[in-house]
Motif scaffolding. Structure first.
Motif, mmCIF file in Angstrom:
data_model
loop_
_atom_site.group_PDB
_atom_site.id
_atom_site.type_symbol
_atom_site.label_atom_id
_atom_site.label_comp_id
_atom_site.label_asym_id
_atom_site.label_seq_id
_atom_site.Cartn_x
_atom_site.Cartn_y
_atom_site.Cartn_z
ATOM 1 N N PRO A 221 -1.846 -0.293 0.217
ATOM 2 C CA PRO A 221 -1.174 -1.400 -0.466
ATOM 3 C C PRO A 221 0.189 -1.640 0.169
ATOM 4 O O PRO A 221 0.746 -0.763 0.837
ATOM 5 N N SER A 222 0.738 -2.799 -0.072
ATOM 6 C CA SER A 222 2.029 -3.132 0.531
ATOM 7 C C SER A 222 3.131 -2.185 0.080
ATOM 8 O O SER A 222 4.054 -1.873 0.844
ATOM 9 N N SER A 223 3.057 -1.666 -1.147
ATOM 10 C CA SER A 223 4.108 -0.793 -1.662
ATOM 11 C C SER A 223 4.206 0.517 -0.890
ATOM 12 O O SER A 223 5.274 1.143 -0.840
ATOM 13 N N ALA A 224 3.107 0.943 -0.263
ATOM 14 C CA ALA A 224 3.099 2.236 0.422
ATOM 15 C C ALA A 224 4.041 2.264 1.617
ATOM 16 O O ALA A 224 4.521 3.331 2.011
ATOM 17 N N GLN A 225 4.301 1.099 2.197
ATOM 18 C CA GLN A 225 5.161 1.067 3.378
ATOM 19 C C GLN A 225 6.574 1.547 3.060
ATOM 20 O O GLN A 225 7.288 2.034 3.941
ATOM 21 N N ALA A 226 6.988 1.420 1.802
ATOM 22 C CA ALA A 226 8.353 1.799 1.422
ATOM 23 C C ALA A 226 8.476 3.278 1.070
ATOM 24 O O ALA A 226 9.595 3.768 0.877
ATOM 25 N N LEU A 227 7.363 4.013 0.989
ATOM 26 C CA LEU A 227 7.428 5.422 0.635
ATOM 27 C C LEU A 227 7.999 6.227 1.799
ATOM 28 O O LEU A 227 7.745 5.917 2.966
ATOM 29 N N PRO A 228 8.739 7.283 1.507
ATOM 30 C CA PRO A 228 9.356 8.062 2.584
ATOM 31 C C PRO A 228 8.355 8.822 3.435
ATOM 32 O O PRO A 228 8.642 9.166 4.579
ATOM 33 N N GLU A 229 7.173 9.113 2.890
ATOM 34 C CA GLU A 229 6.142 9.840 3.630
ATOM 35 C C GLU A 229 4.829 9.067 3.565
ATOM 36 O O GLU A 229 4.501 8.457 2.546
ATOM 37 N N GLN A 230 4.099 9.113 4.670
ATOM 38 C CA GLN A 230 2.792 8.464 4.743
ATOM 39 C C GLN A 230 1.706 9.534 4.790
ATOM 40 O O GLN A 230 1.811 10.500 5.550
ATOM 41 N N HIS A 231 0.674 9.371 3.972
ATOM 42 C CA HIS A 231 -0.410 10.355 3.877
ATOM 43 C C HIS A 231 -1.756 9.641 4.013
ATOM 44 O O HIS A 231 -2.535 9.564 3.057
ATOM 45 N N ASP A 232 -2.015 9.133 5.179
ATOM 46 C CA ASP A 232 -3.177 8.264 5.375
ATOM 47 C C ASP A 232 -4.496 8.947 5.018
ATOM 48 O O ASP A 232 -5.351 8.352 4.351
ATOM 49 N N VAL A 233 -4.693 10.194 5.461
ATOM 50 C CA VAL A 233 -5.961 10.875 5.184
ATOM 51 C C VAL A 233 -6.070 11.211 3.702
ATOM 52 O O VAL A 233 -7.104 10.995 3.070
ATOM 53 N N MET A 234 -5.003 11.741 3.131
ATOM 54 C CA MET A 234 -5.006 12.101 1.714
ATOM 55 C C MET A 234 -5.328 10.893 0.847
ATOM 56 O O MET A 234 -6.153 10.967 -0.070
ATOM 57 N N TRP A 235 -4.693 9.773 1.123
ATOM 58 C CA TRP A 235 -4.905 8.576 0.314
ATOM 59 C C TRP A 235 -6.327 8.041 0.463
ATOM 60 O O TRP A 235 -6.964 7.680 -0.523
ATOM 61 N N GLU A 236 -6.810 8.007 1.688
ATOM 62 C CA GLU A 236 -8.173 7.502 1.895
ATOM 63 C C GLU A 236 -9.191 8.411 1.222
ATOM 64 O O GLU A 236 -10.169 7.935 0.622
ATOM 65 N N ASP A 237 -8.988 9.718 1.318
ATOM 66 C CA ASP A 237 -9.904 10.644 0.651
ATOM 67 C C ASP A 237 -9.904 10.433 -0.855
ATOM 68 O O ASP A 237 -10.960 10.452 -1.491
#
Length: 474
Positions: A221-237
């Motif tokens: 989502p667009s809001s995720a870009q503002a988070l200090p950490e990105q967790h692409d695998v965790m979120w997709e899982d």
């Protein structure tokens, strides 16, 4: 396409709202009750707090009007979307009163003293409901976005510019991942501010999406870009898990040996977000990645072992045999971490059930607590499982006992043989053991279970209008 809903049908969350919940850990939503409804509710709250103090777990029966809040289709829809249609309203609830000009401390809520591995997958959620207009000056709850998956606090007091506030008109509520970091903000006005906190639990692992689902694949989502950490695998899982696809990312990000070893080094990074990302990446990296995670379960640094368990919890069937072997380890923390991962793998871990039943007799209460919970998450309600959980209702550790009740509730009608043990547990000295035993009887639902439950409820009937100021009449 979404179908037209009846007025009283749950108003399910959209794909975008679910994605935001996954990444940010919360949603701020709004009910549409009238001003008169909230005025009445606030009057009742003020009277109870002034004359009797905080009613604690009796908040709902003491103020019956509050039930309408949790029957509202926006709230039932939000909870159904995140926890499935059979979610449980937990026995613990609390009305928070804030008139302090001082901010509260950042914290995660406990499990009533139950020290446990916190689930990244949403097995639990909370609703924080504000029955009065709550501008920033009145001290709404502050939430630190994206922190629901961190055991440690990853930010300082002077790094709170990203803090989200559950501020709005009466009827505003925050739906939050149970483990997110949050606090009370300063009430500079000094007028009474209520926040009504209720907890909810998923009773079944998801088999299919329970929200207004259209998009098959994950996108941030667009809001995720503002988070200090990105967790692409965790979120997709998590997205896939909520859609009923357990362990679906296994072998999807194959890496060579050098890449795997670089990730192994990152498991012990001082930054918890970095270590978690490494664990999740290894889980998707094929046999070599899973092997390294299994080895990390035995790492002398318990923090590394815990982070590895999160990776193994999404690694799919390829991790099962190694996790079962770890249940025999002499270090209780290793056993806890292995059992946790098996529980998150759900039906894939069915062959671990015999060893987990043996863990119910472990000398460590922490191992017994974990095994008691994960047996119901795997979802294999054999007679041996039901018998083992029934015996746990008499465990010397209170946290084993109240988790046994919750686990039997998850097993539902298949746990019918546990009814006599649950009947005894209705007289336990601990309020949550009693409450969870009652919930288990409700979810089992046989005639014997219902008769036992009804008798208990009659015997323990509580009158919401009997107070020190109103003992008998009218």
């Amino acid at each position: 396409m979404a179908t037209q809903l009846k007025v009283d049908s749950p108003l399910l969350l959209t794909d975008e709202q679910m994605k935001t919940f996954i990444t940010d850990g919360f949603l701020i939503l709004q009910t549409d009750f009238s001003e008169e409804f909230h005025e009445t509710l606030n009057t009742q709250l003020k009277t109870v707090y002034e004359e009797e103090g905080n009613p604690g777990n009796n908040l709902l029966p003491r103020i019956p009007e509050l039930q309408k809040v949790f029957d509202h289709p926006i709230i039932t829809g939000a909870l159904t979307s995140v926890l499935g249609s059979d979610y449980m309203l937990h026995a613990h609830r609390h009305g928070h009163f804030n008139a302090s000009p001082e901010a509260g401390g950042w914290h995660k809520d406990s499990y009533w003293g139950y020290q446990r591995m916190r689930n990244h997958h949403p097995w639990w959620a909370m609703i924080m409901y504000f029955p009065q207009d709550t501008p920033v000056e009145l001290g709404p709850t502050g939430i630190m976005p994206g922190t629901q998956n961190y055991e440690t606090r990853t930010f300082q007091d002077d790094e709170t510019k990203e803090e989200a506030l559950a501020s709005g008109k009466a009827g505003t509520f925050a739906l939050i991942h149970y483990d997110i970091w949050h606090r009370a903000t300063p009430n500079v006005v000094g007028e009474p501010r209520f926040m009504l906190k209720f907890e909810f639990m998923r009773t079944k692992a998801p088999l299919a999406p329970s929200w207004d689902h259209e998009a098959e694949s994950w996108s941030k989502p667009s809001s995720a870009q503002a988070l200090p950490e990105q967790h692409d695998v965790m979120w997709e899982d998590t997205w896939n898990w909520l859609a009923g696809r357990v362990g679906s990312l296994a072998d999807t990000r194959l890496k060579d040996e050098a890449e795997v070893q670089a990730l192994v080094q990152e498991l012990g990074d001082e930054s918890e977000p970095q270590g978690l990302n490494a664990a999740y990446e290894l889980a998707c990296s094929g046999k070599n990645g899973v092997y390294e995670l299994l080895q990390a379960l035995y790492h002398e640094n318990v923090r590394v072992s815990r982070v590895a368990a999160y990776g193994l919890s999404i690694a799919g069937p390829g991790a099962i045999s190694g996790l079962i072997s770890a249940l025999e380890n002499g270090r209780p923390k290793t056993v806890v971490h292995a059992a946790f991962a098996l529980g998150e793998l759900g039906h894939h871990a069915a062959k671990a059930v015999p060893q987990l039943i043996q863990c119910l007799k472990h000398s460590s209460e922490k191992v017994r607590r974990t095994a008691t919970e994960v047996l119901s998450m795997i979802g294999q309600p054999t007679e041996e499982v039901v018998q083992g959980l029934s015996q746990c209702l008499e465990d010397p550790d209170v946290q084993v006992r109240f988790m046994a009740g919750l686990s039997l509730a998850r097993l539902g009608p298949a746990a019918a043989s546990a009814v006599p043990s649950l009947e005894k547990a209705l007289n336990d000295e601990n309020r949550y053991v009693r409450a969870h035993a009652a919930e288990a009887l409700r979810y089992i639902g046989t005639e014997e279970a219902k008769d036992t439950l009804i008798q208990f409820l009659f015997n323990s009937r509580w009158c919401p209008t009997t107070t020190p100021a109103n003992t008998f009449y009218p």
